[in-house]
Design an enzyme around this catalytic site. Structure first.
Site, PDB file in Angstrom:
ATOM      1  N   CYS A  78       8.597  -4.857 -13.619  1.00 20.79           N
ATOM      2  CA  CYS A  78       9.846  -5.457 -14.094  1.00 20.79           C
ATOM      3  C   CYS A  78       9.637  -6.142 -15.464  1.00 20.79           C
ATOM      4  CB  CYS A  78      10.369  -6.404 -13.018  1.00 20.79           C
ATOM      5  SG  CYS A  78      12.131  -6.636 -13.125  1.00 20.79           S
ATOM      6  N   HIS A 173       9.868  -4.083  -7.777  1.00 18.68           N
ATOM      7  CA  HIS A 173       8.867  -5.076  -7.344  1.00 18.68           C
ATOM      8  C   HIS A 173       8.146  -4.708  -6.048  1.00 18.68           C
ATOM      9  CE1 HIS A 173      10.038  -8.352 -10.103  1.00 18.68           C
ATOM     10  NE2 HIS A 173      11.251  -7.843 -10.018  1.00 18.68           N
ATOM     11  N   GLU A 175       5.462  -5.713  -5.049  1.00 20.39           N
ATOM     12  CA  GLU A 175       4.694  -6.875  -4.570  1.00 20.39           C
ATOM     13  C   GLU A 175       5.462  -7.745  -3.583  1.00 20.39           C
ATOM     14  OE1 GLU A 175       5.994  -6.478  -7.534  1.00 20.39           O
ATOM     15  OE2 GLU A 175       6.829  -8.364  -8.288  1.00 20.39           O
TER      16      GLU A 175
END
Ligand code: GLN
Length: 197
Positions: A78, A173, A175
């Site tokens: 991002c 994302h 993560e």
């Protein structure tokens, strides 16, 4: 094998946690001297204009550009993808990227925070199971130069993940969703480069 996570701003803790789960030694990077020890770097999501300002203020921007040019494996999510892009549209006045990825990205391409969305992406490089991708005011890759290649596209054809040698970037994302395959893919690049050295 030590992997740095740029920890100036943004969701660096989430990246550090995924990388540790995958067995990497993680160093949070805030100062130029912390770059010497790392074999790879993750640039987290957050706010690219703030990250840019802090990177320049702390004297990290130029040494980072040098390491990237030198072949350091870097994965940006991002805002991290924006930092890696050679060219950024809808940047704030004076905003700079580190560059390295031969792409043009547009910031906030999907609208405001409230227009955040989730979708499943087919990414053959990562296996048959689709990647569940969360977009939070993410950028889109508007054009992919000849040195880079798209890794994932939305149903409408817009590019949201790219790769160029040791550089990897996603508009979304992994993560925060328990999706570890991008980090594993990145760590395989780090490992390959460490073994070759
Ligand atoms: N909109 C942010 C930027 O321009 C990126 C958002 C994110 O990283 N989730 O940097």
């Amino acid at each position: 094998m030590t992997v740095g996570v740029l920890a100036l701003q943004g969701d660096f803790r989430e990246h550090a946690s995924v990388l540790r789960t995958l067995g990497a030694d993680v160093t949070l990077v805030r100062r130029p001297d912390e770059l010497a020890a790392i074999d790879g770097l993750v640039i987290p999501g957050g706010e690219s204009s703030v990250m840019d300002k802090l990177a320049r203020t702390f004297g990290l921007a130029d040494p980072l550009r040098e390491r990237i040019r030198d072949g350091l494996p870097v994965y940006g999510t991002c805002a991290g993808l924006i930092m890696l892009a050679d060219s950024v549209l809808d940047a704030i006045a004076g905003q700079q990227s580190l560059g390295g990825l031969d792409v043009v990205v547009r910031r906030n391409a999907f609208g405001s925070q409230t227009q955040s969305f989730e979708t499943d992406l087919d990414i053959p490089e990562l296996g048959e199971v689709p990647v569940h991708a969360v977009f939070i005011r993410g950028p889109v890759v508007e054009s992919v130069g000849r040195n880079a290649r798209p890794l994932a596209t939305l149903a409408d054809g817009r590019v949201v993940a790219v790769e160029q040698g040791n550089l990897l970037g996603t508009s979304f994302h992994p993560e925060i969703t328990g999706e570890h395959r991008f980090h594993e893919y990145f760590l395989s690049k780090v490992r390959a480069r460490t073994l070759a050295a």
